[in-house]
Design a protein around this motif. Structure first.
Motif, PDB file in Angstrom:
ATOM      1  N   LYS A 141       0.697  -1.127  -0.196  1.00 41.08           N
ATOM      2  CA  LYS A 141       0.251  -0.128  -0.394  1.00 41.08           C
ATOM      3  C   LYS A 141       1.120   0.963   0.503  1.00 41.08           C
ATOM      4  O   LYS A 141       1.573   1.387   0.878  1.00 41.08           O
ATOM      5  CB  LYS A 141      -0.344  -0.254   1.268  1.00 41.08           C
ATOM      6  N   ILE A 142       1.038   2.053  -1.035  1.00 40.48           N
ATOM      7  CA  ILE A 142       2.232   3.089  -1.461  1.00 40.48           C
ATOM      8  C   ILE A 142       1.120   4.348  -1.315  1.00 40.48           C
ATOM      9  O   ILE A 142      -0.396   4.583  -2.427  1.00 40.48           O
ATOM     10  CB  ILE A 142       2.834   3.464  -2.380  1.00 40.48           C
ATOM     11  N   ALA A 143       2.029   5.426  -1.450  1.00 43.71           N
ATOM     12  CA  ALA A 143       1.126   7.117  -1.682  1.00 43.71           C
ATOM     13  C   ALA A 143       2.413   7.369  -2.584  1.00 43.71           C
ATOM     14  O   ALA A 143       2.936   6.990  -2.540  1.00 43.71           O
ATOM     15  CB  ALA A 143       1.022   8.300  -0.636  1.00 43.71           C
ATOM     16  N   THR A 144       1.767   8.186  -3.833  1.00 43.50           N
ATOM     17  CA  THR A 144       2.927   8.665  -4.808  1.00 43.50           C
ATOM     18  C   THR A 144       3.197   9.799  -4.394  1.00 43.50           C
ATOM     19  O   THR A 144       2.758  10.464  -3.922  1.00 43.50           O
ATOM     20  CB  THR A 144       2.330   9.044  -6.112  1.00 43.50           C
ATOM     21  N   LEU A 145       4.743   9.868  -4.390  1.00 51.92           N
ATOM     22  CA  LEU A 145       4.869  11.582  -3.980  1.00 51.92           C
ATOM     23  C   LEU A 145       5.460  11.952  -5.070  1.00 51.92           C
ATOM     24  O   LEU A 145       6.472  13.713  -4.776  1.00 51.92           O
ATOM     25  CB  LEU A 145       6.284  11.761  -2.983  1.00 51.92           C
ATOM     26  N   VAL A 146       5.398  11.364  -6.214  1.00 51.82           N
ATOM     27  CA  VAL A 146       5.099  12.370  -7.357  1.00 51.82           C
ATOM     28  C   VAL A 146       3.807  13.331  -8.277  1.00 51.82           C
ATOM     29  O   VAL A 146       2.759  12.625  -7.006  1.00 51.82           O
ATOM     30  CB  VAL A 146       6.297  12.305  -9.060  1.00 51.82           C
ATOM     31  N   SER A 147       4.225  14.061  -8.621  1.00 50.72           N
ATOM     32  CA  SER A 147       2.392  15.087  -8.907  1.00 50.72           C
ATOM     33  C   SER A 147       1.938  14.051  -9.702  1.00 50.72           C
ATOM     34  O   SER A 147       2.060  13.510 -10.893  1.00 50.72           O
ATOM     35  CB  SER A 147       3.089  16.342  -9.393  1.00 50.72           C
ATOM     36  N   LEU A 148       0.521  14.134  -9.592  1.00 51.88           N
ATOM     37  CA  LEU A 148      -0.457  12.986 -10.464  1.00 51.88           C
ATOM     38  C   LEU A 148       0.064  14.044 -11.927  1.00 51.88           C
ATOM     39  O   LEU A 148      -0.258  13.807 -12.930  1.00 51.88           O
ATOM     40  CB  LEU A 148      -1.563  13.716  -9.993  1.00 51.88           C
ATOM     41  N   SER A 149      -0.040  14.934 -11.833  1.00 50.24           N
ATOM     42  CA  SER A 149       0.718  16.312 -13.506  1.00 50.24           C
ATOM     43  C   SER A 149       1.370  15.245 -14.427  1.00 50.24           C
ATOM     44  O   SER A 149       1.563  15.798 -15.412  1.00 50.24           O
ATOM     45  CB  SER A 149       0.897  17.622 -13.159  1.00 50.24           C
ATOM     46  N   LEU A 150       2.335  14.140 -13.797  1.00 48.33           N
ATOM     47  CA  LEU A 150       3.143  13.709 -14.859  1.00 48.33           C
ATOM     48  C   LEU A 150       2.545  12.327 -14.498  1.00 48.33           C
ATOM     49  O   LEU A 150       3.399  11.145 -14.971  1.00 48.33           O
ATOM     50  CB  LEU A 150       4.203  13.653 -14.430  1.00 48.33           C
ATOM     51  N   THR A 151       1.675  11.851 -13.682  1.00 47.65           N
ATOM     52  CA  THR A 151       1.407  10.124 -13.601  1.00 47.65           C
ATOM     53  C   THR A 151       0.759   9.502 -14.726  1.00 47.65           C
ATOM     54  O   THR A 151      -1.156   9.724 -14.243  1.00 47.65           O
ATOM     55  CB  THR A 151       0.741  10.472 -11.862  1.00 47.65           C
ATOM     56  N   PRO A 152       0.599   8.514 -15.282  1.00 45.39           N
ATOM     57  CA  PRO A 152      -0.676   8.197 -16.396  1.00 45.39           C
ATOM     58  C   PRO A 152      -1.209   7.696 -15.542  1.00 45.39           C
ATOM     59  O   PRO A 152      -1.386   6.653 -14.337  1.00 45.39           O
ATOM     60  CB  PRO A 152       0.306   7.185 -17.137  1.00 45.39           C
ATOM     61  N   LEU A 153      -3.318   7.620 -15.686  1.00 49.33           N
ATOM     62  CA  LEU A 153      -3.951   7.338 -14.913  1.00 49.33           C
ATOM     63  C   LEU A 153      -4.773   6.778 -16.232  1.00 49.33           C
ATOM     64  O   LEU A 153      -5.310   8.082 -16.731  1.00 49.33           O
ATOM     65  CB  LEU A 153      -4.033   8.503 -14.082  1.00 49.33           C
ATOM     66  N   VAL A 154      -5.982   5.977 -15.886  1.00 45.68           N
ATOM     67  CA  VAL A 154      -7.195   5.597 -15.701  1.00 45.68           C
ATOM     68  C   VAL A 154      -8.035   5.250 -14.732  1.00 45.68           C
ATOM     69  O   VAL A 154      -7.860   4.592 -13.803  1.00 45.68           O
ATOM     70  CB  VAL A 154      -6.812   4.604 -16.638  1.00 45.68           C
ATOM     71  N   ILE A 155      -9.508   5.666 -14.859  1.00 44.15           N
ATOM     72  CA  ILE A 155     -10.174   5.902 -13.783  1.00 44.15           C
ATOM     73  C   ILE A 155     -11.352   4.874 -14.776  1.00 44.15           C
ATOM     74  O   ILE A 155     -12.098   5.288 -14.930  1.00 44.15           O
ATOM     75  CB  ILE A 155     -10.560   7.345 -13.817  1.00 44.15           C
ATOM     76  N   THR A 156     -11.317   3.618 -13.913  1.00 47.69           N
ATOM     77  CA  THR A 156     -12.632   2.838 -14.277  1.00 47.69           C
ATOM     78  C   THR A 156     -14.105   2.942 -13.209  1.00 47.69           C
ATOM     79  O   THR A 156     -14.833   2.296 -14.271  1.00 47.69           O
ATOM     80  CB  THR A 156     -12.104   1.404 -14.116  1.00 47.69           C
ATOM     81  N   ASP A 157     -13.717   3.456 -13.231  1.00 45.23           N
ATOM     82  CA  ASP A 157     -15.480   3.451 -12.459  1.00 45.23           C
ATOM     83  C   ASP A 157     -16.429   4.770 -11.966  1.00 45.23           C
ATOM     84  O   ASP A 157     -17.834   4.828 -11.160  1.00 45.23           O
ATOM     85  CB  ASP A 157     -15.289   3.139  -9.986  1.00 45.23           C
ATOM     86  N   GLY A 158     -15.872   5.765 -12.692  1.00 49.10           N
ATOM     87  CA  GLY A 158     -17.044   6.689 -12.694  1.00 49.10           C
ATOM     88  C   GLY A 158     -17.173   7.690 -11.635  1.00 49.10           C
ATOM     89  O   GLY A 158     -17.257   8.592 -11.927  1.00 49.10           O
ATOM     90  N   LEU A 159     -15.986   7.595 -11.039  1.00 53.48           N
ATOM     91  CA  LEU A 159     -16.252   8.414  -9.636  1.00 53.48           C
ATOM     92  C   LEU A 159     -17.342   8.176  -8.544  1.00 53.48           C
ATOM     93  O   LEU A 159     -17.757   9.113  -8.118  1.00 53.48           O
ATOM     94  CB  LEU A 159     -16.239  10.470 -10.380  1.00 53.48           C
ATOM     95  N   ALA A 160     -18.345   6.936  -8.948  1.00 52.18           N
ATOM     96  CA  ALA A 160     -18.901   7.202  -8.092  1.00 52.18           C
ATOM     97  C   ALA A 160     -19.298   6.704  -6.924  1.00 52.18           C
ATOM     98  O   ALA A 160     -20.452   6.956  -6.286  1.00 52.18           O
ATOM     99  CB  ALA A 160     -19.758   5.307  -8.601  1.00 52.18           C
ATOM    100  N   SER A 161     -17.997   6.558  -5.804  1.00 55.33           N
ATOM    101  CA  SER A 161     -17.724   6.808  -5.217  1.00 55.33           C
ATOM    102  C   SER A 161     -17.484   8.305  -4.538  1.00 55.33           C
ATOM    103  O   SER A 161     -17.253   8.011  -3.519  1.00 55.33           O
ATOM    104  CB  SER A 161     -17.112   6.083  -4.402  1.00 55.33           C
ATOM    105  N   TRP A 162     -17.175   8.967  -5.155  1.00 55.61           N
ATOM    106  CA  TRP A 162     -16.951  10.542  -4.795  1.00 55.61           C
ATOM    107  C   TRP A 162     -18.557  11.628  -4.322  1.00 55.61           C
ATOM    108  O   TRP A 162     -18.954  11.602  -5.804  1.00 55.61           O
ATOM    109  CB  TRP A 162     -16.207  10.867  -6.113  1.00 55.61           C
ATOM    110  N   ASP A 163     -18.207  12.012  -3.383  1.00 53.27           N
ATOM    111  CA  ASP A 163     -19.301  13.245  -3.503  1.00 53.27           C
ATOM    112  C   ASP A 163     -18.731  14.321  -4.368  1.00 53.27           C
ATOM    113  O   ASP A 163     -20.225  15.428  -4.153  1.00 53.27           O
ATOM    114  CB  ASP A 163     -19.748  13.047  -1.562  1.00 53.27           C
ATOM    115  N   GLY A 164     -18.083  14.974  -4.603  1.00 54.23           N
ATOM    116  CA  GLY A 164     -17.403  15.520  -5.578  1.00 54.23           C
ATOM    117  C   GLY A 164     -17.390  16.995  -4.446  1.00 54.23           C
ATOM    118  O   GLY A 164     -17.496  18.090  -4.815  1.00 54.23           O
ATOM    119  N   LYS A 165     -17.393  17.052  -3.090  1.00 55.31           N
ATOM    120  CA  LYS A 165     -17.373  17.957  -2.263  1.00 55.31           C
ATOM    121  C   LYS A 165     -16.556  17.919  -1.577  1.00 55.31           C
ATOM    122  O   LYS A 165     -15.579  19.196  -0.745  1.00 55.31           O
ATOM    123  CB  LYS A 165     -18.859  17.710  -0.780  1.00 55.31           C
ATOM    124  N   SER A 166     -14.880  17.467  -1.865  1.00 58.05           N
ATOM    125  CA  SER A 166     -13.885  17.417  -1.115  1.00 58.05           C
ATOM    126  C   SER A 166     -12.771  17.142  -2.134  1.00 58.05           C
ATOM    127  O   SER A 166     -12.723  16.220  -3.389  1.00 58.05           O
ATOM    128  CB  SER A 166     -13.689  16.838   0.544  1.00 58.05           C
TER     129      SER A 166
END
Lengths: 412, 412
Positions: A141-166
């Motif tokens: 289990k890790i955390a990345t310490l480089v920015s998301l601005s350079l990290t290849p990323l694919v989202i597969t759940d449509g952000l269904a669990s995020w309330d969009g508030k934080s």
């Protein structure tokens, strides 16, 4: 090892001449040719730039031999990025979700096109390439310490669990780490949210520690240091990076730590964190800082006078407040031959350069590099050893979960 | 002493707590109360800021006890400022003259309100206050090394002698130096225009010298240094600050100096200045640089690869090109544990900070401070000792007097 070891490539002298040599190799489903440790082989457009500067990355799941694929658990959007999204969409959660999904879909990374910033992510290592230098294993289990601005990323759940508030975004998908990426295993003994907020600012205490220790090592040779070590001023001492930097300065041998805060409420936070007692003639308990002064960091005369009154000028001044216009005060508050470390992203290069020249200040001015080897470990160990700093962090995390969330704090 | 000694206050530990204590004292025709060494007593509006940040200064001729009044001979407007004035007024000399007069009349200083920049001036010391720490005497011919943007100035001749066609402005009037201002006596043995253009960039070679010498002192302890001293890369080596920095690096003990230039014409300039011969297998003559590479400083992969091929990565990388976007290349071209010095005013603080973090680069990044004690002396001595650098400067000065004047050179 405490389970929070920083993992980074440490193969000595870099070979930038090799960077990107295989950028033209195609992926072919299964990777076999070596990739660039900088991730240049993942850049789709424009060609030839670094992943952070790219408009679009190749975020496919198949990894190159020196890469790592992570199953994402959570994104932590950069505060400036989330604020921009929230304001643009009037706080409408559906629109904010759709916007993040669209950015990641089109860019292959979560880099806000307006702010340019990203954030970080947590997840579980899914697969490591045979040549990965990061020292990770599947299941970590890790955390990345480089920015998301350079990290290849694919989202597969449509952000269904995020309330969009934080800016805390529960999320399913995958991300790719390069050979030169930085990731840290999440510690078992600290809450994840606390560990993340510590890692988010861990470059500041690490560089402060290095500079103060170097200053301490030569302090017997310079007239500007007091007996026992250098004087350190932390501008924004009650914030996250500020309080950690104060603790790091103490550990590195600072003789006196002066904490500068913008108003009484922040001063009280520092006092609650074990600062000196209210009566000036009473012997101080060793606290996070030795002196607390209230001054507007943007007023050069006020801040330098306040620091001078509290035992300055400083041999090392650390700027941790994210408001523009703090360069002059930091320079004036620093002794000739001293060092200013600018961690605030609101720092103006020209204001610093011309400001020092304009007052004939022979000070070394450092751009606060977010990467120092061992930075996550050092910061997590400070949090473990210093209940005062941990208390400040937990209070900040609480504030961020409260409705007051959006009000920027100068102490951050 | 060669007649070009740098004069500056050198009273050890600064006392910023005292700064501006008497800012409220009125001038009363004859000054008697002590002024602020920072010139705070000359700030008219807004109150409380440093002279550089002020909208308007008090430029009256009567001096405070620690001030110096100078009879002005010539202003050297900052290149960006003059370009803005010329473009705004379509090159019309009368309008440009009127605009400069209006700025100085309303602001009490020559600070272009659009660019924020000033320039420098030359003149003759008219009167020194009894408490002035600058070591000047009436009759001394000097150049100021602090910006016109913070120097009280009155113009009395209506700029009648200025053709409005170059940033060299013959001028009559007076200017005020504060206790903390910096001025250098003009050398007798060098043409004034050459001395001025050297002094204009003298912070770069001085800081380069300091950093390379420190690196050299510890080079036997680090794996990243070659036998004999550190590897130094100068990005923009054929320009004024670049060529002087190369000469300073050599003097400070660099083992290998790699000069990066944007195109063949600049490479030829460096070769003409005593660089290595064209045949790579022929023993090199000791020149201004040991290797010349042509690369676009804005392309991180290209510039780091070029420097690696020429014997890098560099232990010290010096950025002397005034174009945006050079941060990534400089960081990638530098060895872990090395130092990048940013002298370009086009440097982005955030690009540097995030760029280093994004590639896990443990490099020290310095904001190029224009003030280092002894900087003018060091630079003038380099010009005297190095005909190659002097030749480059004279060529640059010639270019600036030519009709091509307006085209910005990456090599500057």
């Amino acid at each position: 090892m405490t389970g929070s070891g920083l993992n980074h490539r440490d193969s000595g002298r870099r070979e930038p001449g090799q960077a990107g040599m295989h950028a033209g190799v195609s992926l072919n489903g299964q990777a076999s040719a070596p990739g660039s440790p900088l991730g240049l082989h993942r850049v789709l457009e424009p060609a030839g730039v670094l992943p952070q500067a790219a408009w679009r990355l190749d975020a496919r799941a198949a990894i190159w031999p020196d890469e790592v694929r992570v199953d994402v658990t959570r994104l932590n959007l950069d505060a400036a990025s989330f604020r921009q999204l929230r304001e643009t969409h009037d706080g409408n959660p559906d629109k904010i979700r759709a916007s993040v999904l669209e950015i990641v879909r089109t860019r292959g990374k979560m880099q806000n096109p307006v702010t340019g910033s990203g954030g970080m992510l947590t997840g579980t290592v899914a697969e490591t390439g045979p040549d990965s230098p990061l020292g990770l294993a599947a299941g970590d289990k890790i955390a990345t310490l480089v920015s998301l601005s350079l990290t290849p990323l694919v989202i597969t759940d449509g952000l269904a669990s995020w309330d969009g508030k934080s800016e805390q975004v529960p999320c399913e998908g995958h991300a790719i780490l390069f050979g030169r990426s930085i990731a840290a295993k999440l510690p078992d003994d600290l809450p994840a949210e606390l560990a993340l907020s510590v890692m988010d600012v861990c470059g500041a205490p690490a560089l402060t520690h290095r500079v103060v220790a170097a200053c301490q090592a030569r302090s017997s040779h310079t007239r500007s240091s007091q007996a026992g070590g250098p004087v350190v001023a932390i501008i924004g001492a009650a914030g996250k990076s500020g309080s950690l930097s104060a603790a790091a300065a103490r550990q590195a041998g600072a003789a006196r730590i002066i904490g500068v805060v913008p108003h009484e409420a922040e001063a009280q936070l520092l006092r609650d964190a074990g600062g000196p007692p209210g009566l000036p003639d009473q012997p101080s308990q060793p606290g996070l800082v030795d002196e607390i002064v209230i001054a507007d960091a943007r007023n050069p005369v006020a801040v330098s006078r306040a620091i001078a009154t509290a035992g300055g000028p400083a041999d090392v001044t650390v700027v941790c407040v994210d408001v523009p216009g703090c360069e002059g005060g930091a320079i004036l508050a620093t002794a000739q031959g001293g060092t200013v470390i600018f961690f605030s992203m609101a720092t103006s290069f020209t204001a610093a350069a011309l400001g020092a020249e304009g007052v004939a200040a022979d000070v070394t001015m450092l751009v606060g590099n977010g990467y120092v080897p061992g930075h996550a470990q050092l910061a997590l160990d400070l949090i473990r050893a210093q209940p005062a700093v941990r208390g400040l962090f937990q209070r900040r995390i609480g504030e961020h979960s409260s409705p007051n969330h959006g009000s920027p704090s100068q102490g951050e």
